[in-house]
Design an enzyme around this catalytic site. Sequence first.
Site, short mmCIF file in Angstrom:
data_model
loop_
_atom_site.label_atom_id
_atom_site.label_comp_id
_atom_site.label_asym_id
_atom_site.label_seq_id
_atom_site.Cartn_x
_atom_site.Cartn_y
_atom_site.Cartn_z
N GLU A 25 15.74 -3.16 -66.84
CA GLU A 25 16.77 -3.15 -67.45
C GLU A 25 17.39 -3.53 -66.28
OE1 GLU A 25 18.77 -1.59 -69.43
OE2 GLU A 25 18.03 -0.20 -70.07
N ASP A 78 21.69 4.65 -65.82
CA ASP A 78 23.19 5.23 -65.68
C ASP A 78 22.20 6.84 -65.50
OD1 ASP A 78 25.02 6.66 -65.58
OD2 ASP A 78 26.27 4.65 -66.04
N LYS A 90 21.68 4.33 -60.80
CA LYS A 90 22.65 4.88 -59.99
C LYS A 90 22.71 6.55 -60.21
CE LYS A 90 27.46 3.16 -63.07
NZ LYS A 90 27.79 3.07 -64.32
P1 XMP Z 1 21.64 5.61 -69.72
O1 XMP Z 1 22.93 6.07 -69.13
O2 XMP Z 1 21.12 5.72 -70.77
O3 XMP Z 1 22.94 3.89 -70.19
O4 XMP Z 1 20.55 5.24 -68.48
C1 XMP Z 1 22.15 2.85 -69.82
C2 XMP Z 1 23.01 1.67 -70.77
O5 XMP Z 1 24.53 2.28 -70.69
C3 XMP Z 1 24.76 0.91 -70.28
N1 XMP Z 1 25.74 1.04 -69.25
C4 XMP Z 1 26.31 0.14 -68.37
N2 XMP Z 1 27.26 -0.83 -68.84
N3 XMP Z 1 28.64 -0.67 -66.33
C5 XMP Z 1 27.94 -1.69 -67.61
O6 XMP Z 1 28.55 -2.66 -67.64
C6 XMP Z 1 28.36 0.19 -66.32
O7 XMP Z 1 28.63 0.64 -65.13
C7 XMP Z 1 26.87 0.70 -67.43
N4 XMP Z 1 26.38 2.32 -66.95
C8 XMP Z 1 25.78 2.23 -67.93
C9 XMP Z 1 24.32 0.18 -69.98
O8 XMP Z 1 24.21 -0.70 -71.18
C10 XMP Z 1 22.72 0.65 -70.16
O9 XMP Z 1 22.31 -0.10 -70.38
MG MG Z 2 21.64 -2.25 -71.62
#
Ligand code: XMP
Ligand code: MG
Length: 178
Positions: A102, A106, A134
Site C-alpha cells: 500500500e 491513513d 499516519k
Molecule cells: P484510509 O483512510 O482508508 O485511506 O487508510 C487510504 C487511502 O486514502 C488515500 N490517502 C492519501 N492519498 N495523500 C494521498 O495522495 C495522502 O496524504 C493520503 N492519505 C490517504 C490513499 O489513496 C490511500 O490508499
Molecule cells: Mg491508495
Amino acid sequence: MKAIQVLDKAFVPFITASEIDRKIQEIADRINKAYSDKNPLFIAVLNGSFMFASDLFKKITIPAQISFIKLASYKGTTSTGNVITAIGLDESLKDRHIILLEDIIDTGKTLSEFLPQLWNQAPASLKIAALLTKPEALRHEVHADYTGFEIENRFVLGYGLDYDGYGRNLPELYQLKP
Ligand code: XMP
Ligand code: MG
C-alpha cells in the site's frame, strides 16, 4: 527541491528520492531474509502504490510473484455502508504467503474492510507493507508489518500519490504547505 503548485494547492518538499530509496532497500532486505523459502506473492494496491511496488520488487532477490489490484468501493445495501471489493485478483491466495503493498495507511478504513476478504481465501500468511502511515489518523485496527515512514497527519503527494490525479510522477514526496 523547491515548493511546487499542483492545481490550487502549494506543496513543500518532504522526503527525498534517495531517502525513499534507502528505506525501500531496508524493507526489501528484511523481506528477502524473512521470505527466502516462502515464495511470496506480492499484491500491490493500485493506483497509489505503483511506484513503491515497482521499486521494492526490483530489490527482491528471492523467488517471488507480484499481482496488481484495484479496490472499488460501492454503496452496500446494508447499514454498514460501503463495500470494498478487489478488481483483478486472479491468483488463488490459498496457502500462499501474501505481502500486500500500500502507498499509505491513513485512517485504516480501506484495509480494515478489505483484509477480511483476503483472509477468507485462506492464505498461509498475510502481511502489509506500507510506504507511509499516519499514526495520528488511524481509526481502525490495521497494522503495517513493514513501514517506510511514519508521518504526521498532513496530506502528501508524489511518488505515486496524487492530488486529484496529479503529482504521481514526482520522484520525491511533498507535503501540503501548512
Ligand atoms: P484510509 O483512510 O482508508 O485511506 O487508510 C487510504 C487511502 O486514502 C488515500 N490517502 C492519501 N492519498 N495523500 C494521498 O495522495 C495522502 O496524504 C493520503 N492519505 C490517504 C490513499 O489513496 C490511500 O490508499
Ligand atoms: Mg491508495
